[in-house]
Design a protein around this motif. Sequence first.
Motif, PDB file in Angstrom:
ATOM      1  N   ALA A 125       0.978  -1.144   0.049  1.00  0.00           N
ATOM      2  CA  ALA A 125       0.041  -0.003   0.017  1.00  0.00           C
ATOM      3  C   ALA A 125       1.022   1.143  -0.002  1.00  0.00           C
ATOM      4  O   ALA A 125       0.678   2.353  -0.543  1.00  0.00           O
ATOM      5  N   SER A 126       1.923   1.248   0.460  1.00  0.00           N
ATOM      6  CA  SER A 126       2.822   2.482   0.720  1.00  0.00           C
ATOM      7  C   SER A 126       3.887   2.470  -0.047  1.00  0.00           C
ATOM      8  O   SER A 126       4.577   1.608  -0.525  1.00  0.00           O
ATOM      9  N   VAL A 127       4.578   3.828  -0.585  1.00  0.00           N
ATOM     10  CA  VAL A 127       5.850   3.868  -0.992  1.00  0.00           C
ATOM     11  C   VAL A 127       6.861   3.689  -0.070  1.00  0.00           C
ATOM     12  O   VAL A 127       6.506   3.885   1.328  1.00  0.00           O
ATOM     13  N   GLU A 151       5.706   3.739  -5.801  1.00  0.00           N
ATOM     14  CA  GLU A 151       4.456   4.167  -5.957  1.00  0.00           C
ATOM     15  C   GLU A 151       3.470   3.486  -4.804  1.00  0.00           C
ATOM     16  O   GLU A 151       3.910   2.279  -4.392  1.00  0.00           O
ATOM     17  N   GLU A 152       2.582   4.250  -4.443  1.00  0.00           N
ATOM     18  CA  GLU A 152       1.420   3.510  -3.683  1.00  0.00           C
ATOM     19  C   GLU A 152       0.599   2.488  -4.452  1.00  0.00           C
ATOM     20  O   GLU A 152       0.672   2.478  -5.789  1.00  0.00           O
ATOM     21  N   ASN A 153       0.166   1.481  -3.567  1.00  0.00           N
ATOM     22  CA  ASN A 153      -0.595   0.454  -4.163  1.00  0.00           C
ATOM     23  C   ASN A 153      -0.112  -0.369  -5.367  1.00  0.00           C
ATOM     24  O   ASN A 153      -0.473  -0.485  -6.353  1.00  0.00           O
TER      25      ASN A 153
END
Length: 477
Positions: free
Chosen positions: A59-61, A124-126
Motif C-alpha cells: 500500500a505504501s511508497v 508508488e502507492e498500491n
Amino acid sequence: MVAAELTITTTQIPGLLLVQLPVHGDARGWFKENWQREKMVAAGLPDFGPVQNNISFNASVGTTRGIHAEPWDKYVSVATGKIFGAWVDLRAGENFGTVFTTEITPGQAVFVPRGVGNSFQTLEENTAYTYLVNDHWSADAQQLYTFLNLADPTVAIDWPIPLDQVVLSEKDRNHPYLDAVTPMDPAPVIILGANGQLGRALIAQCDSQQIPYQAYDRSTWDLAEPSGWPLKSLRGARAVINAAAHTQVDAAQTPEGRTLAWAVNATGVSALAAACQHAGVPLAHVSTDYVFDGTLPVDQAYPTDAPLSPVSVYGQSKAAGEAVAATVPRHWIVRTSWVIGDGNNFVATMARLAATGVDPTVVDDQHGRLTFTPDLAQALIHLITTEAPTGTYHYTCDGPTVTWHQIAQWVYHDTGHDPHRVTPVSTADYTAARPGQAPRPTNSTLDLTSTRDAGLAVRDMRSRLTAWLDSSSRTSR
C-alpha cells in the motif's frame, strides 16, 4: 498505444534476464501478456516450468523487501505501480556478490535464477508485485533460502529511499552481511541407477564438472517399489537422470522377468514421471534401440520420430517407459545402443576371451554402433545444463554401421591377437544353439541428427574403441 516488441536482455549476473513486455493501452486502461510461454521461450527465456503464482500488495511508497535467494527460479513483474528492484548473485562462484538494479513498471519483468538474491522497494502507492516460481512454497523450502542484508556496504545498493525511512520487517533488517553469507550451491542432479555402468559414469562426469548431485542405487531408490522412494530429495533438484532399468533382455522373456521388466521400465517410470511433474523437476530418461524392430535396411538409420515397434519384452517395456516419460513437461528421452562401460559388457568379454585363448563365435547379421558410457554421461549432462529443447534424442558413436562380429575382430586386433580367431555366425544359428534368447533388432543404427542439432559432440567409433581398450589395459596393470 503499444510498447516495444517483446525483448529479453542479459545482465551482469549470469542467468538474470530483463524482459521488456509489450503493453497495449487505450482510454480504458492497458493490457499485457505477463507470461506467455511459447513467445517467451522463443525469445530466449528458459522454459522454467512455473507451478505457483504469488502476488504481494504494497500500500505504501517505500515498502522494502529482501534480500532473499530462493531454491527455485522466479519470474517477477508488477501488475500495478512501480518498484526499484535489486538483485545480488549469492551463488557459489566468481560472480558471488555481483549486483544488478533497475526500475520495474508493468512493461518490464525479470527472470531470477535459483540462488540470486531478490529484493525490491516500492516507488508508488498500491503497488502489486507478482511472481511465478517453479516449485511449491512450503515452510521446509524456506529453510533452504540464503539471505543478505539490504544495507550491506560491500554490494552498496543505492536505494532511492534511504532504508531508515522505509517500511521494513525486523527480519529483513537483521539479515547477515555478505562476508557471513554461505553461498548457495547449484541445484543437485538426481542420478538413479548409480551402481550401473552409466550411473558410475554420470557420477564421474558430475565430479569432473563440479556439478552437485545425489546418487541413488537400487537399495535407496528401487524403481519397482515407488512407495519407498525418498521423494523429498526432488525438491529443488536441477533434474532427474533415470539411468536405472531392467536390462536383462533374455531374462525378461520369462514369466518372472517379464513382470520385473514392466515394473521397473514402465510402471516405475510412470510413477517417476508423475513425481517429477508434481515437483516441477525435469526428467532425462535413457532408452534403447530395442524400441524398434530393426527391420529398417542396414544402410539406413532410425530417426527419432520413427514408429516404435519393439519385438522383445524388454523393448516393449522400454517403449512404454518412453511414453510416460514424455508426459513430464520438461523431458529429454535419450535412446542409445550397444552400451560399453566400466563393468561386464561385450568389449570386456571379447578382450578377456582373446587374452585367455578362446576363439569365439559372434553374430554377423546384427548391425549398429557402440556407445561408451563416459560419452553418454557427458551428453546427458549437456542436455540438462544447456536446457536443451524438450524431446527425443539419439546418442551413440559415429561412423559406419558394423556388426558384433566386426567389433569382436577389432577387439582382438587392438589387444594384439589374431582377429581371424573370431568366427561369424548368423543370429538364427546362434539362437538355435541357445534356447531362450530374446529377439534382437537386426538394425540398431540410430540417426544422430538430433544429437548434432543439440550441439553434442559424437566420437568416431573405431578410434574410440581403440582408446577405450588402451585405457582399460593401462588401468588393469
